[in-house]
Design an enzyme around this catalytic site. Structure first.
Site, PDB file in Angstrom:
ATOM      1  CG  HIS A  85     -19.305 102.025  69.920  1.00  0.00           C
ATOM      2  ND1 HIS A  85     -20.043 100.860  69.879  1.00  0.00           N
ATOM      3  CD2 HIS A  85     -18.218 101.789  69.143  1.00  0.00           C
ATOM      4  CE1 HIS A  85     -19.432  99.976  69.108  1.00  0.00           C
ATOM      5  NE2 HIS A  85     -18.323 100.518  68.645  1.00  0.00           N
ATOM      6  CD  GLU A 109     -16.456 102.600  44.153  1.00  0.00           C
ATOM      7  OE1 GLU A 109     -15.433 101.915  44.227  1.00  0.00           O
ATOM      8  OE2 GLU A 109     -16.899 103.074  43.067  1.00  0.00           O
ATOM      9  CG  ASP A 133     -23.215 100.378  70.977  1.00  0.00           C
ATOM     10  OD1 ASP A 133     -23.167 101.503  70.452  1.00  0.00           O
ATOM     11  OD2 ASP A 133     -22.263  99.560  70.937  1.00  0.00           O
ATOM     12  CB  SER A 232     -17.881  99.417  65.684  1.00  0.00           C
ATOM     13  OG  SER A 232     -17.241  98.916  66.817  1.00  0.00           O
TER      14      SER A 232
END
Length: 276
Positions: A85, A109, A133, A232
């Site tokens: 998603h 980074e 998912d 998520s």
């Protein structure tokens, strides 16, 4: 011109709000409380720099705006595992590895644009609360592996995390005070076996319990510790292996008796290996 402006504003609203669909529970007088997780860790604490070298921030760029949208895990020097998603076809993603504080440049980074978003074919798309998912995001160029950027090991096919065992969750996101900390957060969680998780979700009186055996659940259930909207796609790890990808949870975050739910990585290794 006015119409064009309204279209642009609608597009921005769609993008920024598209990751918070609500799956309706019977109304209890308190809240509607079921949604795909797009937030942050409740009940966590600051991670130390370099503690989770496999963690990435997937940052979405839309109409010149850039923001942390999902978490992910490095599974090869050119592939990130995240949630299905998290797929977005309006903007484009950068994967930022080796980060700890999103508000500052720390020198560790690495920022690489995502070239392809490959979602599991069984996932229905959008932000559905459903099986499958999971997604592999491939990168335009490979990451350089070092102390701050590392691949996480995948589990054995079909392996089931033991109920009662301890796992670790990490991510940037909304906390109990509804703030979104820039420092990577982490918390230890306990794995809940499938039958117990299913019963706990049934006890919330859902009309249609979406839990499947290709998912894994964690608690504790009554200590205000959970995933929340922004976690998520982020990693659930155990003994150095990636056992889960943050998928969905109950709204409000940390709701008593409500587990956090992840896509079980060991159930999707064929898909992952075909797309690394």
């Amino acid at each position: 011109m006015l119409r064009q402006t309204l279209v642009v504003l609608a597009l921005v609203a769609c993008v920024l709000g598209s990751r918070l669909p609500v799956r309706r529970l019977p109304y209890t007088g308190t809240s509607w409380r079921f949604s795909v997780s797009r937030g942050r860790i409740y009940g966590g604490h600051d991670a130390t720099r370099g503690q989770f070298p496999y963690q990435v921030s997937l940052q979405l760029v839309v109409l010149g705006m850039r923001f942390h949208n999902c978490g992910g895990s490095i599974i090869s020097n050119s592939a990130i595992l995240t949630a299905g998603h998290c797929f977005d076809d309006i903007g484009y993603y950068f994967a930022v590895a080796g980060d700890h504080d999103l508000s500052s440049v720390e020198g560790s980074e690495q920022e690489i644009r995502v070239s392809e978003q490959i979602v599991h074919p069984d996932y229905p798309g959008g932000v559905a609360v459903a099986a499958g998912d999971i997604a592999v995001f491939t990168l335009e160029s490979p990451l350089t592996l070092n102390d701050y950027v590392q691949v996480i090991t995948l589990p054995s096919a079909g392996s089931i995390p033991a109920g009662g065992s301890v796992a670790v969750l990490s991510g940037w996101g909304e906390t109990e005070t509804a703030t979104t900390p820039n420092i990577l957060q982490t918390v230890d969680v306990s794995v809940i076996d499938y039958e117990t998780c299913k019963q706990n979700l049934d006890d919330l009186n859902m009309d249609d319990n979406p839990l499947t055996d290709t998912m894994v659940c964690t608690g504790p259930l009554y200590d205000g510790i959970s995933v929340c909207s922004g976690d998520s796609g982020g990693p659930l790890a155990q003994n150095g292996e990636l056992i889960g990808v943050v998928s969905w949870g109950v709204d409000p975050c940390g709701y008593p008796g409500a587990p956090s739910v992840y896509t079980r990585v060991s159930a999707h290794l064929d898909f992952i290996n075909q797309n690394i």
